[in-house]
Design a protein around this motif. Sequence first.
Motif, PDB file in Angstrom:
ATOM      1  N   ALA A  56      80.732  59.235  12.667  1.00  0.00           N
ATOM      2  CA  ALA A  56      80.848  58.866  14.568  1.00  0.00           C
ATOM      3  C   ALA A  56      80.172  59.595  15.179  1.00  0.00           C
ATOM      4  N   HIS A  57      78.750  60.348  14.177  1.00  0.00           N
ATOM      5  CA  HIS A  57      78.073  61.035  15.165  1.00  0.00           C
ATOM      6  C   HIS A  57      77.590  59.965  16.136  1.00  0.00           C
ATOM      7  N   PHE A  58      76.696  59.826  16.684  1.00  0.00           N
ATOM      8  CA  PHE A  58      75.806  58.722  18.397  1.00  0.00           C
ATOM      9  C   PHE A  58      75.239  58.304  17.780  1.00  0.00           C
ATOM     10  N   ASP A  59      74.326  58.304  16.499  1.00  0.00           N
ATOM     11  CA  ASP A  59      73.502  57.451  16.433  1.00  0.00           C
ATOM     12  C   ASP A  59      73.747  56.656  14.719  1.00  0.00           C
ATOM     13  N   HIS A  60      74.836  56.790  14.889  1.00  0.00           N
ATOM     14  CA  HIS A  60      75.862  56.272  13.637  1.00  0.00           C
ATOM     15  C   HIS A  60      76.538  54.495  14.276  1.00  0.00           C
ATOM     16  N   ILE A  61      76.698  54.847  15.883  1.00  0.00           N
ATOM     17  CA  ILE A  61      77.446  54.129  16.285  1.00  0.00           C
ATOM     18  C   ILE A  61      77.150  52.909  17.996  1.00  0.00           C
ATOM     19  N   GLY A  62      75.829  53.499  18.442  1.00  0.00           N
ATOM     20  CA  GLY A  62      75.378  53.023  18.628  1.00  0.00           C
ATOM     21  C   GLY A  62      75.372  51.119  19.418  1.00  0.00           C
ATOM     22  N   ALA A  63      75.640  50.785  18.123  1.00  0.00           N
ATOM     23  CA  ALA A  63      75.696  49.256  17.784  1.00  0.00           C
ATOM     24  C   ALA A  63      76.929  48.673  17.681  1.00  0.00           C
ATOM     25  N   VAL A  64      77.848  49.621  17.611  1.00  0.00           N
ATOM     26  CA  VAL A  64      78.982  48.803  17.038  1.00  0.00           C
ATOM     27  C   VAL A  64      79.357  47.962  18.145  1.00  0.00           C
ATOM     28  N   GLU A  65      79.985  47.932  19.050  1.00  0.00           N
ATOM     29  CA  GLU A  65      80.258  47.227  19.842  1.00  0.00           C
ATOM     30  C   GLU A  65      79.484  45.712  20.250  1.00  0.00           C
ATOM     31  N   GLU A  66      78.436  45.334  20.223  1.00  0.00           N
ATOM     32  CA  GLU A  66      77.388  44.514  19.617  1.00  0.00           C
ATOM     33  C   GLU A  66      77.651  43.113  18.482  1.00  0.00           C
ATOM     34  N   VAL A  67      77.252  44.401  17.469  1.00  0.00           N
ATOM     35  CA  VAL A  67      77.837  43.604  16.302  1.00  0.00           C
ATOM     36  C   VAL A  67      79.090  43.354  16.542  1.00  0.00           C
ATOM     37  N   ARG A  68      80.433  44.354  16.823  1.00  0.00           N
ATOM     38  CA  ARG A  68      81.773  43.847  16.526  1.00  0.00           C
ATOM     39  C   ARG A  68      82.245  43.063  17.116  1.00  0.00           C
ATOM     40  N   ASN A  69      82.048  42.378  18.093  1.00  0.00           N
ATOM     41  CA  ASN A  69      81.944  41.720  19.110  1.00  0.00           C
ATOM     42  C   ASN A  69      81.090  40.008  19.301  1.00  0.00           C
ATOM     43  N   LYS A  70      80.120  40.271  18.572  1.00  0.00           N
ATOM     44  CA  LYS A  70      79.644  39.141  18.241  1.00  0.00           C
ATOM     45  C   LYS A  70      80.507  37.826  16.835  1.00  0.00           C
ATOM     46  N   TRP A  71      80.738  38.454  16.350  1.00  0.00           N
ATOM     47  CA  TRP A  71      81.522  38.097  14.916  1.00  0.00           C
ATOM     48  C   TRP A  71      83.174  38.546  14.794  1.00  0.00           C
ATOM     49  N   SER A  72      83.102  39.331  15.787  1.00  0.00           N
ATOM     50  CA  SER A  72      84.994  39.510  15.732  1.00  0.00           C
ATOM     51  C   SER A  72      85.109  40.695  14.599  1.00  0.00           C
ATOM     52  N   ILE A  73      84.483  41.024  13.532  1.00  0.00           N
ATOM     53  CA  ILE A  73      85.032  41.987  12.888  1.00  0.00           C
ATOM     54  C   ILE A  73      85.904  43.425  13.115  1.00  0.00           C
ATOM     55  N   PRO A  74      86.638  44.001  12.455  1.00  0.00           N
ATOM     56  CA  PRO A  74      86.976  44.988  12.121  1.00  0.00           C
ATOM     57  C   PRO A  74      85.879  46.008  11.911  1.00  0.00           C
ATOM     58  N   VAL A  75      86.051  47.343  12.240  1.00  0.00           N
ATOM     59  CA  VAL A  75      85.720  48.387  11.881  1.00  0.00           C
ATOM     60  C   VAL A  75      86.248  49.474  11.165  1.00  0.00           C
ATOM     61  N   TYR A  76      85.736  49.804  10.760  1.00  0.00           N
ATOM     62  CA  TYR A  76      86.733  50.827   9.178  1.00  0.00           C
ATOM     63  C   TYR A  76      85.740  52.635   9.852  1.00  0.00           C
ATOM     64  N   ILE A  77      86.731  53.885   9.516  1.00  0.00           N
ATOM     65  CA  ILE A  77      85.973  54.909  10.108  1.00  0.00           C
ATOM     66  C   ILE A  77      87.421  55.848   9.992  1.00  0.00           C
ATOM     67  N   HIS A  78      87.133  56.826   9.387  1.00  0.00           N
ATOM     68  CA  HIS A  78      88.019  58.107   8.453  1.00  0.00           C
ATOM     69  C   HIS A  78      89.034  58.540  10.007  1.00  0.00           C
ATOM     70  N   GLU A  79      90.407  58.661   9.188  1.00  0.00           N
ATOM     71  CA  GLU A  79      90.944  59.110  10.882  1.00  0.00           C
ATOM     72  C   GLU A  79      91.091  60.831  11.409  1.00  0.00           C
ATOM     73  N   LEU A  80      89.610  61.202  10.570  1.00  0.00           N
ATOM     74  CA  LEU A  80      89.773  62.476  11.763  1.00  0.00           C
ATOM     75  C   LEU A  80      88.109  62.157  13.172  1.00  0.00           C
ATOM     76  N   GLU A  81      87.788  60.741  12.831  1.00  0.00           N
ATOM     77  CA  GLU A  81      87.013  60.688  13.733  1.00  0.00           C
ATOM     78  C   GLU A  81      87.585  59.782  14.803  1.00  0.00           C
ATOM     79  N   ASN A  82      88.458  58.577  14.798  1.00  0.00           N
ATOM     80  CA  ASN A  82      88.279  57.818  15.234  1.00  0.00           C
ATOM     81  C   ASN A  82      88.294  58.290  16.862  1.00  0.00           C
ATOM     82  N   ASP A  83      89.313  59.179  17.126  1.00  0.00           N
ATOM     83  CA  ASP A  83      88.424  59.868  18.272  1.00  0.00           C
ATOM     84  C   ASP A  83      87.561  60.319  18.717  1.00  0.00           C
ATOM     85  N   TRP A  84      86.400  60.036  17.823  1.00  0.00           N
ATOM     86  CA  TRP A  84      85.237  59.941  18.779  1.00  0.00           C
ATOM     87  C   TRP A  84      84.377  59.333  18.690  1.00  0.00           C
ATOM     88  N   LEU A  85      84.901  58.481  18.553  1.00  0.00           N
ATOM     89  CA  LEU A  85      84.386  56.876  18.821  1.00  0.00           C
ATOM     90  C   LEU A  85      84.419  56.938  20.697  1.00  0.00           C
TER      91      LEU A  85
END
Length: 210
Positions: A56-85
């Motif tokens: 979940a470093h910033f350079d790997h997550i910056g377009a998550v919302e655009e992609v997630r919202n466009k297709w209403s799809i889920p995101v997967y991440i390890h529990e230790l970094e869910n808060d980082w988002l």
Amino acid sequence: MQWLQIPLGPLQTNAYLLINDKKECIVFDPGSEGEAFVSYMESQNLKPLAILLTHAHFDHIGAVEEVRNKWSIPVYIHELENDWLESPSLNRSEFFQQGSIKTKKAEHVITEEKTLVIGDFAFTLLFTPGHSPGSVSYYHEPSGIVFAGDTLFAGSIGRTDLPGGNHATLLASIHDKLLTLPEETAVLPGHGPATTIASEMDQNPFLNGF
């Protein structure tokens, strides 16, 4: 199946698409340039099923919302970094003058190594901390590829000087989880060109003698 590497943003972070013959795809690490990335997938008539994050470093997550919202799809991440988002401090965007990059928490939190099945896609989850505490690699055995994030690069390894990084842990992750994969496995890193397990075993100076 076909995979595509798409470098995004000022750090040229590699997003990846793994595509089946039905034009369904899995999206890995959509790091930036969300509008252009979405437009590209639309132009190819792709149907994303999920977003898998290696960390979940910033350079790997910056377009998550655009992609997630466009297709209403889920995101997967390890529990230790869910808060980082949700935290520009934890994902380090505020420290690298990248603004306040944040996104909502993931719909699916990875808590263990297992087989993850999404539609026609099945991945072996490999916990590979060191670059960050919750780094995960996704091994797709049918294609002989592993999406390794910032754990292992062509001729290099991930940096460990950011909070939560640990050099010894990173080397152990690479040795125990990645170098044990078949030598012909293609390694798809978070930055730079693809490589193979065999090439890194033979030529990576950071792994010599480990």
